[in-house]
Enzyme design. Structure first.
Site, PDB file in Angstrom:
ATOM      1  N   GLU A   1     -15.869  17.695  -6.541  1.00 17.44           N
ATOM      2  CA  GLU A   1     -15.926  18.326  -7.864  1.00 17.44           C
ATOM      3  C   GLU A   1     -17.089  17.840  -8.707  1.00 17.44           C
ATOM      4  OE1 GLU A   1     -12.337  18.010 -10.192  1.00 17.44           O
ATOM      5  OE2 GLU A   1     -12.107  15.898  -9.776  1.00 17.44           O
TER       6      GLU A   1
ATOM      7  N   HIS B   1      -7.146  16.413  16.051  1.00 16.13           N
ATOM      8  CA  HIS B   1      -6.626  17.778  16.201  1.00 16.13           C
ATOM      9  C   HIS B   1      -7.594  18.821  15.643  1.00 16.13           C
ATOM     10  CE1 HIS B   1      -2.834  16.273  17.648  1.00 16.13           C
ATOM     11  NE2 HIS B   1      -2.785  15.436  16.619  1.00 16.13           N
TER      12      HIS B   1
ATOM     13  N   CYS C   1     -11.848  27.291 -22.273  1.00 14.07           N
ATOM     14  CA  CYS C   1     -12.377  27.624 -23.604  1.00 14.07           C
ATOM     15  C   CYS C   1     -11.859  26.647 -24.669  1.00 14.07           C
ATOM     16  CB  CYS C   1     -11.922  29.014 -24.009  1.00 14.07           C
ATOM     17  SG  CYS C   1     -12.319  30.283 -22.826  1.00 14.07           S
TER      18      CYS C   1
ATOM     19  N   LYS D   1     -11.470  21.144 -17.938  1.00 15.33           N
ATOM     20  CA  LYS D   1     -10.584  19.982 -17.996  1.00 15.33           C
ATOM     21  C   LYS D   1      -9.124  20.399 -17.970  1.00 15.33           C
ATOM     22  CE  LYS D   1      -9.458  15.705 -18.342  1.00 15.33           C
ATOM     23  NZ  LYS D   1      -9.515  14.971 -17.068  1.00 15.33           N
TER      24      LYS D   1
ATOM     25  N   TRP E   1     -15.359  29.690 -21.458  1.00 13.65           N
ATOM     26  CA  TRP E   1     -15.399  29.438 -20.015  1.00 13.65           C
ATOM     27  C   TRP E   1     -15.070  30.792 -19.378  1.00 13.65           C
ATOM     28  CZ3 TRP E   1     -11.687  29.346 -15.952  1.00 13.65           C
ATOM     29  CH2 TRP E   1     -12.054  28.589 -14.825  1.00 13.65           C
TER      30      TRP E   1
ATOM     31  N   ASN F   1      -8.649  32.022 -26.696  1.00 16.84           N
ATOM     32  CA  ASN F   1      -8.453  31.353 -25.398  1.00 16.84           C
ATOM     33  C   ASN F   1      -7.310  32.057 -24.693  1.00 16.84           C
ATOM     34  OD1 ASN F   1     -10.273  29.484 -26.273  1.00 16.84           O
ATOM     35  ND2 ASN F   1      -8.872  27.735 -26.247  1.00 16.84           N
ATOM     36  N   GLY F   2      -7.374  32.128 -23.379  1.00 13.11           N
ATOM     37  CA  GLY F   2      -6.285  32.764 -22.636  1.00 13.11           C
ATOM     38  C   GLY F   2      -6.770  34.066 -22.012  1.00 13.11           C
TER      39      GLY F   2
ATOM     40  N   LYS G   1     -12.553  14.148  -5.635  1.00 13.74           N
ATOM     41  CA  LYS G   1     -13.455  13.532  -6.630  1.00 13.74           C
ATOM     42  C   LYS G   1     -14.903  13.812  -6.247  1.00 13.74           C
ATOM     43  CE  LYS G   1     -11.552  13.049  -9.221  1.00 13.74           C
ATOM     44  NZ  LYS G   1     -10.168  13.212  -9.527  1.00 13.74           N
TER      45      LYS G   1
ATOM     46  N   GLU H   1      -7.599  12.637  -2.554  1.00 14.94           N
ATOM     47  CA  GLU H   1      -8.114  12.443  -3.904  1.00 14.94           C
ATOM     48  C   GLU H   1      -9.596  12.034  -3.872  1.00 14.94           C
ATOM     49  OE1 GLU H   1      -7.382  13.235  -6.741  1.00 14.94           O
ATOM     50  OE2 GLU H   1      -8.380  11.855  -8.102  1.00 14.94           O
TER      51      GLU H   1
ATOM     52  N   ARG I   1     -14.122  20.074 -22.119  1.00 13.05           N
ATOM     53  CA  ARG I   1     -13.183  21.004 -21.488  1.00 13.05           C
ATOM     54  C   ARG I   1     -13.863  21.918 -20.478  1.00 13.05           C
ATOM     55  NH1 ARG I   1      -8.402  21.947 -24.957  1.00 13.05           N
ATOM     56  NH2 ARG I   1      -8.300  24.088 -24.238  1.00 13.05           N
TER      57      ARG I   1
END
Ligand code: M6R
Length: 614
Positions: A494, A510, A2, A609, A76, A102-103, A491, A487, A27
């Site tokens: 996402e 394996h 948010c 973000k 969000w 927010n939170g 990338k 990584e 964000r």
């Protein structure tokens, strides 16, 4: 996550707030809303983009104009689906108090029950709505108190995290904000004030800011502001100068922030090293940790805590510190560390890594480590962020604002900082001056090598064309390139929503080898090092099962050309710096695959973000 913007001053609030919301879009969010005070409160809020909110505002028209006080929010979703009714701001029953938040209010269920039993009617499924009714209730109980006191009293009943802004037509001309857990920045203009969840909406208006601390509130009028604790103790706050410019948070001609940030890496890498790496003397000057260097060198064990991409940087840090400084290192997901009652002693050093400096899990790990007596060092990008402020010592990555949700330049900056830290820890202990000078020389050559890789962007784009419809990807690497494989996979998944897994190459046999067929592209990071011949065998194993192979290889390697379907060459470099090179083509490949699939690379679905909730 948010986003919050607030304004109080002499100018029209609505355009400033909308512009602020645009700056916060990076964000991640799913709905947006605005409330301004112009005699009465006017609220417009809805599911979807800030652009749609702007259109809706145009339809509502005049009621918003003339207002010089307002608050706005991008949500969000956590509690309740993304919808018009769950979007912020939330109003009390009679519509004279508006709150954005927010939170997460952790005790919202019990508060909701209690407020309902007093006749309060809830119109959303959010945890936030309890705040506005609670403030209303406190004010009704004591009608003579101010908005500030009503908010303060309400917060005494609240458990959880908040960054919140409150306005009310009962007390026009006042903006009350409070912070616990979720960041809030106050921008100080000439006869006007701005509030935001980060500095991006503020920098075009003023460079002077005050960062609110946890448990602090600010009461802001056109005439000035006052910061107090939630317990009503006045607090002296330092005014800080923002260290970035507006153009740094704009696209500068690139189609996306992510592409801009990938291409900024050679310059960012120079910035990270500037003043710290002294090639003439072959030495390092790490101001942020110099007073603690002896303590760090004596650590019995180093534990690195981080999340996501920062965690991958931490894995490379483990390899670097163990190789150079011979200090045992463990790397933990911050989210696991905080809940597993880890064994930490004052002889341990904990390094927390975070681009945003606000990630809730990493912050909690930091606090856990501090409580248990460890020295905690931070590696953060955002100057003045909570993690940067709460650690005992630390280093900034100086990568500049990273707007794309997918972290790119922050990752390479983190790895460079870890490389420098590893060398500093080895100085006078495990490495001689000549060896350190040699490693610094290798590092100093990296920016030019990255620039060379970036010049191959078009070739990487054409490889991406061949794989835009793939449904799965496997990324394999060994040693320093194993974290790069993780990584690369992160990338891709996402931003393109293609399922991708990273593995140490030798682990393929394996289990993951069962997945290999003609529909499974496999990316091998196969640079020249001591595991090179083993990786070639792994490539053969994939080819014999008809898997398609993309290899990231060292320039001049002709052997690999005959084995792989596609090869992306990188300049030769020593093992410890290769992650800084091999990750670049993987960033570009993900970017191109995602854009070819029509994905919103800067704001991928469901992602934020800065993840300021658990
Ligand atoms: O701000 P932080 O570095 O603490 O963020 C940690 C992760 O949330 C972050 O790296 C995330 O995985 C990114 N989306 C990766 O691109």
């Amino acid at each position: 996550m948010c986003g919050i913007v607030g304004y109080i001053g002499k100018r029209e609030a609505a355009p400033i707030l909308l512009n602020g919301l645009r700056r916060l879009e990076y964000r991640g969010y799913d709905s947006a809303g605005i409330a301004v005070l112009n005699g009465d409160l006017s609220v417009v809020k809805q599911k979807g983009s800030v652009e749609n909110l702007e259109l809706a505002l145009q339809e509502k028209g005049d009621r918003l104009y003339g207002a010089t006080l307002g608050i706005a929010h991008t949500r969000w979703a956590t509690h309740g689906d993304p919808s018009d009714r769950n979007a912020h701001p939330h109003l009390n029953g009679v519509g004279d108090i508006a709150v954005i938040h927010n939170g997460i209010i952790e005790n919202h269920m019990s508060l909701r029950l209690e407020l309902s039993s007093h006749g309060y009617v809830f119109r959303s499924a959010t945890d936030t709505e309890v705040l506005v009714h609670l403030i209303d209730r406190m004010w009704k109980e004591e009608p003579s108190i101010s908005l500030e006191y009503a908010v303060r009293r309400a917060l005494q009943h609240v458990e959880g995290a908040y960054g919140l802004c409150v306005i009310s037509s009962r007390e026009p001309g006042t903006l009350v904000v409070a912070r616990k857990g979720s960041p809030l920045v106050l921008g100080l203009g000439e006869g006007e004030y701005f509030v935001a969840s980060d500095a991006a909406p503020i920098v075009e208006h003023t460079r002077k800011v005050v960062y609110l601390g946890d448990g602090e509130m600010a009461v802001i009028t056109e005439a000035g502001y006052m910061v107090k604790t939630v317990e009503n103790i006045e607090t002296e706050k330092a005014v800080t100068e923002l260290d970035f410019d507006l153009e740094e948070i704009e696209k500068s001609g690139y189609e996306h922030f992510m592409l801009k940030e990938i291409f900024e890496q050679p310059a960012v890498m120079e910035d990270v090293m500037r003043g710290r790496v002294r090639l003439e003397s072959g030495s390092l000057h790490l101001g942020g940790i110099k007073d603690n260097l002896e303590h760090l060198r004596k650590a019995k064990r180093i534990i690195i805590c981080a999340c996501g991409t920062s965690w991958h940087a931490g894995l490379i840090g483990e390899y670097l510190i163990e190789e150079f400084a011979r200090i045992p290192v463990e790397v933990d997901y911050a989210s696991e560390f905080r809940y597993r009652n880890p064994v930490i002693t004052p002889e341990d050093v904990v390094i927390v890594i975070s681009q945003s400096g606000e990630t809730a899990d990493t912050l909690a790990a930091l606090r856990e480590a501090k409580d248990k007596g460890a020295l905690v060092m931070g590696i953060c990008n955002v100057v003045g962020s909570t993690i940067a402020r709460e650690t005992h010592c630390g280093m900034y990555t100086h990568a500049g604002p990273e707007i794309g949700v997918a972290s790119t330049k922050a990752f390479t900056a983190q790895v460079i900082v870890l490389y420098m830290v590893a060398l500093a820890l080895s100085q006078g202990r495990t490495l001689g001056d000549d060896e350190i000078a040699g490693y610094l020389q290798e590092l100093s050559e990296v920016p030019a090598k990255v620039a060379q890789i970036l010049r191959g962007n078009e070739a990487i784009q054409s490889i991406a064309e061949s794989y835009r419809d793939a449904r799965n990807f496997l990324y394999l690497g060994r040693g320093y390139n194993f974290p790069v494989a993780l990584e690369g996979a992160l990338k891709l998944k996402e931003i393109s929503y293609i399922h991708a897994e990273g593995y140490p190459a030798a682990e393929m046999k394996h289990g993951p080898i069962a997945l290999i067929d003609e529909d499974m592209p496999v990316i091998f990071i196969a640079t020249h090092d001591n595991t090179y011949t083993k990786i070639l065998s792994n490539i053969e194993e994939v080819r014999s099962r008809k898997g398609r192979v993309i290899a990231i290889a060292s320039e001049g390697d002709e052997e690999i050309r005959s084995l792989a379907d596609h090869v992306i060459f990188i300049p030769s470099a020593a093992g410890p710096v290769t992650p800084l090179l091999t990750v670049i083509p993987l960033q570009l490949l993900s970017y191109h695959i995602a854009t070819l699939r029509g994905c919103n690379v800067d704001r991928p679905r469901n992602l934020a973000k800065s993840v300021t909730v658990e």
